[in-house]
Write a protein that holds these residues in place. Structure first.
Motif, PDB file in Angstrom:
ATOM      1  N   ASP A 170     -25.031  18.143 -37.326  1.00  0.00           N
ATOM      2  CA  ASP A 170     -25.192  19.467 -37.047  1.00  0.00           C
ATOM      3  C   ASP A 170     -25.405  19.902 -35.638  1.00  0.00           C
ATOM      4  O   ASP A 170     -25.417  21.007 -35.225  1.00  0.00           O
ATOM      5  CB  ASP A 170     -26.237  20.219 -37.931  1.00  0.00           C
ATOM      6  N   THR A 171     -25.551  19.096 -34.632  1.00  0.00           N
ATOM      7  CA  THR A 171     -25.572  19.102 -33.292  1.00  0.00           C
ATOM      8  C   THR A 171     -24.857  18.341 -32.319  1.00  0.00           C
ATOM      9  O   THR A 171     -24.037  17.252 -32.876  1.00  0.00           O
ATOM     10  CB  THR A 171     -27.125  19.038 -32.855  1.00  0.00           C
ATOM     11  N   VAL A 172     -24.466  18.724 -31.379  1.00  0.00           N
ATOM     12  CA  VAL A 172     -23.628  17.866 -30.292  1.00  0.00           C
ATOM     13  C   VAL A 172     -24.406  16.909 -29.825  1.00  0.00           C
ATOM     14  O   VAL A 172     -23.500  15.743 -29.393  1.00  0.00           O
ATOM     15  CB  VAL A 172     -23.096  18.880 -29.148  1.00  0.00           C
ATOM     16  N   THR A 173     -25.535  16.786 -29.828  1.00  0.00           N
ATOM     17  CA  THR A 173     -26.314  15.607 -29.446  1.00  0.00           C
ATOM     18  C   THR A 173     -26.109  14.413 -30.606  1.00  0.00           C
ATOM     19  O   THR A 173     -25.591  13.500 -29.985  1.00  0.00           O
ATOM     20  CB  THR A 173     -27.952  15.844 -29.723  1.00  0.00           C
ATOM     21  N   GLY A 174     -26.042  14.852 -31.885  1.00  0.00           N
ATOM     22  CA  GLY A 174     -25.551  13.815 -32.996  1.00  0.00           C
ATOM     23  C   GLY A 174     -24.332  13.438 -32.600  1.00  0.00           C
ATOM     24  O   GLY A 174     -23.840  12.391 -32.992  1.00  0.00           O
ATOM     25  N   ALA A 175     -23.509  14.238 -32.590  1.00  0.00           N
ATOM     26  CA  ALA A 175     -21.977  14.369 -32.490  1.00  0.00           C
ATOM     27  C   ALA A 175     -21.661  13.312 -31.548  1.00  0.00           C
ATOM     28  O   ALA A 175     -20.781  12.411 -31.699  1.00  0.00           O
ATOM     29  CB  ALA A 175     -21.279  15.440 -32.609  1.00  0.00           C
ATOM     30  N   SER A 176     -22.185  13.609 -30.434  1.00  0.00           N
ATOM     31  CA  SER A 176     -21.846  12.828 -29.275  1.00  0.00           C
ATOM     32  C   SER A 176     -22.217  11.225 -29.374  1.00  0.00           C
ATOM     33  O   SER A 176     -21.504  10.373 -28.997  1.00  0.00           O
ATOM     34  CB  SER A 176     -22.643  13.479 -27.916  1.00  0.00           C
ATOM     35  N   ALA A 177     -23.319  10.967 -30.267  1.00  0.00           N
ATOM     36  CA  ALA A 177     -23.778   9.503 -30.548  1.00  0.00           C
ATOM     37  C   ALA A 177     -22.836   9.031 -31.387  1.00  0.00           C
ATOM     38  O   ALA A 177     -22.493   7.996 -31.123  1.00  0.00           O
ATOM     39  CB  ALA A 177     -25.044   9.739 -31.259  1.00  0.00           C
ATOM     40  N   LEU A 183     -16.857   6.611 -34.074  1.00  0.00           N
ATOM     41  CA  LEU A 183     -16.953   7.016 -35.405  1.00  0.00           C
ATOM     42  C   LEU A 183     -16.073   8.320 -35.606  1.00  0.00           C
ATOM     43  O   LEU A 183     -16.452   9.142 -34.744  1.00  0.00           O
ATOM     44  CB  LEU A 183     -18.335   7.008 -35.925  1.00  0.00           C
ATOM     45  N   THR A 184     -15.722   8.687 -36.743  1.00  0.00           N
ATOM     46  CA  THR A 184     -15.184  10.066 -37.099  1.00  0.00           C
ATOM     47  C   THR A 184     -16.349  10.961 -37.535  1.00  0.00           C
ATOM     48  O   THR A 184     -17.336  10.424 -38.194  1.00  0.00           O
ATOM     49  CB  THR A 184     -14.209   9.889 -38.396  1.00  0.00           C
ATOM     50  N   CYS A 185     -16.647  12.055 -36.952  1.00  0.00           N
ATOM     51  CA  CYS A 185     -17.524  13.117 -37.261  1.00  0.00           C
ATOM     52  C   CYS A 185     -16.967  14.218 -37.581  1.00  0.00           C
ATOM     53  O   CYS A 185     -16.024  14.801 -37.096  1.00  0.00           O
ATOM     54  CB  CYS A 185     -18.261  12.956 -36.049  1.00  0.00           C
ATOM     55  N   PHE A 186     -17.737  14.733 -38.468  1.00  0.00           N
ATOM     56  CA  PHE A 186     -17.473  16.388 -39.033  1.00  0.00           C
ATOM     57  C   PHE A 186     -18.889  17.092 -38.630  1.00  0.00           C
ATOM     58  O   PHE A 186     -19.911  16.575 -38.647  1.00  0.00           O
ATOM     59  CB  PHE A 186     -17.568  16.492 -40.513  1.00  0.00           C
ATOM     60  N   GLY A 187     -18.650  18.334 -37.783  1.00  0.00           N
ATOM     61  CA  GLY A 187     -19.810  19.109 -37.375  1.00  0.00           C
ATOM     62  C   GLY A 187     -20.024  20.060 -38.588  1.00  0.00           C
ATOM     63  O   GLY A 187     -19.069  20.849 -38.925  1.00  0.00           O
ATOM     64  N   VAL A 188     -21.370  20.485 -38.801  1.00  0.00           N
ATOM     65  CA  VAL A 188     -21.802  21.253 -39.824  1.00  0.00           C
ATOM     66  C   VAL A 188     -22.916  22.156 -39.396  1.00  0.00           C
ATOM     67  O   VAL A 188     -23.985  21.525 -39.169  1.00  0.00           O
ATOM     68  CB  VAL A 188     -22.127  20.744 -41.430  1.00  0.00           C
ATOM     69  N   SER A 189     -22.685  23.389 -39.131  1.00  0.00           N
ATOM     70  CA  SER A 189     -23.700  24.418 -38.429  1.00  0.00           C
ATOM     71  C   SER A 189     -23.413  25.662 -38.984  1.00  0.00           C
ATOM     72  O   SER A 189     -22.405  26.165 -38.816  1.00  0.00           O
ATOM     73  CB  SER A 189     -24.021  24.053 -37.115  1.00  0.00           C
ATOM     74  N   LYS A 190     -24.609  26.594 -39.181  1.00  0.00           N
ATOM     75  CA  LYS A 190     -24.469  27.997 -39.160  1.00  0.00           C
ATOM     76  C   LYS A 190     -25.002  28.700 -38.080  1.00  0.00           C
ATOM     77  O   LYS A 190     -24.825  29.784 -38.080  1.00  0.00           O
ATOM     78  CB  LYS A 190     -25.283  28.469 -40.481  1.00  0.00           C
ATOM     79  N   HIS A 191     -25.111  28.202 -37.083  1.00  0.00           N
ATOM     80  CA  HIS A 191     -25.803  28.560 -35.675  1.00  0.00           C
ATOM     81  C   HIS A 191     -24.749  28.786 -34.650  1.00  0.00           C
ATOM     82  O   HIS A 191     -24.149  27.770 -34.505  1.00  0.00           O
ATOM     83  CB  HIS A 191     -27.045  27.906 -35.120  1.00  0.00           C
ATOM     84  N   ALA A 192     -24.380  29.974 -34.140  1.00  0.00           N
ATOM     85  CA  ALA A 192     -23.485  30.182 -33.299  1.00  0.00           C
ATOM     86  C   ALA A 192     -23.199  29.141 -32.108  1.00  0.00           C
ATOM     87  O   ALA A 192     -22.269  28.911 -31.563  1.00  0.00           O
ATOM     88  CB  ALA A 192     -23.418  31.815 -32.908  1.00  0.00           C
TER      89      ALA A 192
END
Length: 220
Positions: A170-177, A183-192
């Motif tokens: 849900d964050t770019v911090t985790g997605a960057s890791a 690894l393939t990553c999906f981002g899921v967040s409700k915060h703009a």
């Protein structure tokens, strides 16, 4: 992704709706100890998804606040103890998605900068703990997200190629890791603010139900 063998979930903000819980602990501490007032939007934009150590450094560099990891650890643990950890709810459709993956014999892992005790308590409360094949928590790595160590370790535990692993963050911090671990990553967040950052690097979903539909329609 031609084959899906494992899904690795982040915890805070991805599986559980915990950011308000953390903000309600940190906000009063920052106000009482340092006369710094932040809003929930400030928390999401600048603090959510990071370790305590990183947030202490952020306070120093961006607000000139001189504090220590030890001080903030003590103060936040006291605040968390006064709150009800088990009041933290699952993110919508988290249980359904995990059940779907288990029914389709897809490995389920958790990769988080949180601690094993917290993870265990909350997942057991929601009857989800036994669905997970393994956990990689803050105790297991030297360098937390956004460094890739946690996801490299998770891939070893999966015993499948990186191309068969999906990460949900849900964050770019985790997605960057995750991306740094190839690894393939999906981002899921409700915060703009976070959605704007995630959209620059990973496919973006509104919620876990959308992820479920994506996987089901793809035949996984």
């Amino acid at each position: 992704m031609n084959k899906l063998s494992a899904v690795l979930f982040d915890f805070d903000g991805t599986l559980i709706d915990s950011e308000r819980f953390y903000f309600e602990a940190w906000g009063p501490i920052l106000s009482q100890d340092f006369q710094l007032e932040i809003t929930f939007d400030d928390w999401i934009a600048s603090f959510a998804g990071h370790t305590l150590q990183r947030n202490v450094q952020f306070l120093k560099s961006n607000y000139g606040i001189e504090t220590t990891d030890e001080h903030m650890w003590k103060r936040t643990r006291e605040a968390y103890a006064d709150q009800d950890l088990l009041s933290i709810q699952l993110m919508p459709f988290a249980g359904e998605l995990i059940s779907y993956l288990a029914e389709n014999h897809i490995q389920i892992g958790l990769v988080t900068s949180n601690f094993k005790g917290v993870v265990s308590e909350i997942l057991k409360n929601h009857k989800l703990y036994n669905y997970f094949n393994f956990f990689v928590t803050r105790e297991d790595v030297q360098e937390p997200k956004p460094k890739p160590e946690c996801y490299l370790r998770a891939q070893e535990l999966c015993h499948v190629p990186a191309s068969e692993i999906l990460v949900i963050e849900d964050t770019v911090t985790g997605a960057s890791a995750a991306l740094a671990a190839n690894l393939t990553c999906f981002g899921v967040s409700k915060h703009a603010a976070e959605r704007s950052r995630l959209a620059k690097s990973v496919p973006l979903f509104d919620d876990l139900q959308q992820v479920y539909k994506e996987l089901a329609e793809s035949g996984y």
